[in-house]
Design an enzyme around this catalytic site. Structure first.
Site, PDB file in Angstrom:
ATOM      1  N   LYS A 155     -12.026 -10.501   9.844  1.00  0.00           N
ATOM      2  CA  LYS A 155     -13.169  -9.263  10.229  1.00  0.00           C
ATOM      3  C   LYS A 155     -14.403  -9.865   9.833  1.00  0.00           C
ATOM      4  O   LYS A 155     -15.136  -9.382   9.016  1.00  0.00           O
ATOM      5  CB  LYS A 155     -12.943  -8.043   9.333  1.00  0.00           C
ATOM      6  CG  LYS A 155     -11.290  -7.363   9.768  1.00  0.00           C
ATOM      7  CD  LYS A 155     -11.584  -6.059   8.831  1.00  0.00           C
ATOM      8  CE  LYS A 155      -9.936  -5.386   9.241  1.00  0.00           C
ATOM      9  NZ  LYS A 155      -9.723  -4.380   8.325  1.00  0.00           N
TER      10      LYS A 155
ATOM     11  N   GLY B 276     -11.962  -3.971   2.094  1.00  0.00           N
ATOM     12  CA  GLY B 276     -13.312  -3.911   2.459  1.00  0.00           C
ATOM     13  C   GLY B 276     -13.923  -2.884   1.476  1.00  0.00           C
ATOM     14  O   GLY B 276     -15.038  -3.229   0.792  1.00  0.00           O
TER      15      GLY B 276
ATOM     16  N   GLY C 258      -5.456  -5.870   2.637  1.00  0.00           N
ATOM     17  CA  GLY C 258      -4.010  -5.839   3.269  1.00  0.00           C
ATOM     18  C   GLY C 258      -3.363  -7.037   3.456  1.00  0.00           C
ATOM     19  O   GLY C 258      -2.389  -7.273   2.781  1.00  0.00           O
TER      20      GLY C 258
ATOM     21  N   ARG D 145       0.981  -1.050  -0.079  1.00  0.00           N
ATOM     22  CA  ARG D 145      -0.167   0.062  -0.026  1.00  0.00           C
ATOM     23  C   ARG D 145       0.731   1.385  -0.127  1.00  0.00           C
ATOM     24  O   ARG D 145       0.396   2.267  -0.450  1.00  0.00           O
ATOM     25  CB  ARG D 145      -0.921  -0.097   1.207  1.00  0.00           C
ATOM     26  CG  ARG D 145      -2.104  -0.814   1.096  1.00  0.00           C
ATOM     27  CD  ARG D 145      -2.982  -0.656   2.165  1.00  0.00           C
ATOM     28  NE  ARG D 145      -4.297  -1.275   1.867  1.00  0.00           N
ATOM     29  CZ  ARG D 145      -5.253  -1.628   2.957  1.00  0.00           C
ATOM     30  NH1 ARG D 145      -4.865  -1.505   4.239  1.00  0.00           N
ATOM     31  NH2 ARG D 145      -6.424  -1.947   2.593  1.00  0.00           N
TER      32      ARG D 145
HETATM   33  C1  3PG Z   1      -8.582  -1.878   5.332  1.00  0.00           C
HETATM   34  O1  3PG Z   1      -7.581  -2.405   5.769  1.00  0.00           O
HETATM   35  O2  3PG Z   1      -9.429  -2.496   4.986  1.00  0.00           O
HETATM   36  C2  3PG Z   1      -8.587  -0.337   5.153  1.00  0.00           C
HETATM   37  O3  3PG Z   1      -7.469   0.280   5.687  1.00  0.00           O
HETATM   38  C3  3PG Z   1      -9.790   0.254   6.181  1.00  0.00           C
HETATM   39  O4  3PG Z   1      -9.542  -0.302   7.380  1.00  0.00           O
HETATM   40  P1  3PG Z   1     -10.662  -0.319   8.572  1.00  0.00           P
HETATM   41  O5  3PG Z   1     -11.601  -1.779   8.070  1.00  0.00           O
HETATM   42  O6  3PG Z   1     -10.153  -0.641   9.888  1.00  0.00           O
HETATM   43  O7  3PG Z   1     -11.559   1.095   8.261  1.00  0.00           O
END
Ligand code: 3PG
Length: 386
Positions: A191, A362, A339, A34
């Protein structure tokens, strides 16, 4: 939207929002994809004579508190090497920032600021006051309506899209206009709660969904399999069942477990029904990886977001590596983002075999779902006024 390249930046105070949310290990950046992706934008602004200030979030710290483990210090250091310029990290920017000739300024993690996530006007105006031009370049955070991505764009004297953001949008639009079928999506990672919604929407668009990581554990638990101490959202089992009833989601038949979440933990391969109460599922097993690899062989388009196991630990990297190799060998048009996904692509050295690599995780998924990205929508509104 207004494009950065169309504005005159000479002598202007330019604040660029990048997504420099990268993994940091022992105070060092462990995967810099990134950061590398942001460099051409920064270089363009410098070449155009701008005074460059950058901002980004890192991780998910508790808002309002400074927490060293979420400091952008390691990112500043790494970026400085890539740019071959000093990158000064500024925590105290409220009274204004002076950018000295020959340097770039990076504001400390925006998520330390109260009001960032709530997108308060107060904070958004404070960011806007720092600059003449706000450049939104963080495709990876464009799905978040936060003060540094959305609010600031409303209040800055001028707001535009940076080349990385614009390039990502163009490439994805082109790739998804009429995708070759079957379209297979692999959604993994940790997540879970945010991704269930994504899975719900994707299940209507793709022909096959492959899940891994904490998401697969949640689906396994929803199907009545034991998951022991695995990462799993027990309060979302009904939701997982509802999604599973709409689409066929092939679940792992074998897994690799350990009793500790550690690099040197003893791996144990077992059938899904043999997971014990103290076990954590840390990877899919080879039998499952082979079956999922077969689905990828026949795909026309592959979307990949999220590893299927704890690939950072070699003993639990087998599943992710095997899927990565299947993607690399497939003739399908492959799109990958996120990421951890980028880190896996680096680790297994398949970057040149993936058709398109996005810096978004996301954001990439929400774009694919067809959702409006709020940080892009606000630029569209501003373009109408400007
Ligand atoms: C990600 O890694 O998808 C982005 O940097 C957004 O991060 P976040 O889901 O913590 O908002």
């Amino acid at each position: 939207v207004q494009r950065m390249e169309a504005l005159s930046l000479d002598g202007q105070r330019v604040l660029i929002r990048e997504d420099l949310n990268v993994p940091v290990k022992d105070g060092k950046v462990s995967s810099d994809a990134r950061i590398r992706a942001a460099v051409p934008t920064i270089q363009k602004a410098l070449d155009a004579g701008a005074q460059v200030m950058l901002m980004s979030h890192l991780g998910r710290p508790v808002e309002g508190d400074y927490d060293e483990q979420f400091s952008l210090g390691p990112v500043a250091e790494h970026l400085s090497t890539l740019l071959d310029l000093p990158v000064r990290l500024v925590a105290d920017w409220r009274e204004g920032v002076t950018v000295n000739a020959g340097e770039v300024v990076l504001l400390e993690n925006v998520r330390f600021n109260v009001g960032e996530k709530k997108n308060t006007d107060e904070l958004a105006k404070a960011y806007a006051a720092l600059c003449d031009v706000f450049v939104m370049d963080a495709f990876g955070t464009a799905h978040r309506a936060q003060a540094s991505t959305h609010g600031v764009a409303r209040f800055a004297a001028q707001a535009c899209a940076g080349p990385l953001l614009a390039g990502e949008l163009e490439a994805l639009e082109k790739a998804l206009a009429s995708p070759a079928r079957p379209m297979v999506a692999i959604v993994g990672g940790s997540k879970v709660s945010t991704k269930l919604e994504v899975l719900d929407a994707l299940s209507d668009k793709v022909d096959q969904l492959i899940v891994g990581g904490g998401i697969a554990n949640t689906f396994l638990a929803a199907a009545g399999h034991p998951v022991g101490k695995s990462l799993c959202e027990h309060d979302l089992l009904d939701e997982a069942r509802r999604i599973g009833a709409k689409t066929h989601i092939p679940l792992p038949t074998d897994v690799v477990t350990a009793t500790a979440f550690a690099e040197d933990a003893e791996p144990r391969r077992c059938a899904v029904d043999e997971v014990g109460p103290e076990d954590m599922i840390l990877d899919i097993g080879p039998e499952s990886a082979a079956a999922m690899g077969d689905l990828l062989k026949n795909a026309g388009t592959i979307l990949w977001n999220g590893p299927v196991g704890v690939f950072e630990f070699d003993s639990f990297a087998g599943g992710t590596e095997s899927l990565a190799r299947a993607i690399a060998d497939s003739v399908a048009f492959s799109l990958a983002g996120g990421g951890d996904t980028l880190a896996a692509i680096d680790k297994f050295a398949i970057a040149d075999k993936v058709s398109y690599i996005s810096t978004g995780g996301g954001a990439f998924l929400e774009y694919v779902e067809g959702k409006v990205l709020p940080a892009v929508a606000v630029l569209e509104e501003r373009a109408l006024e400007q």
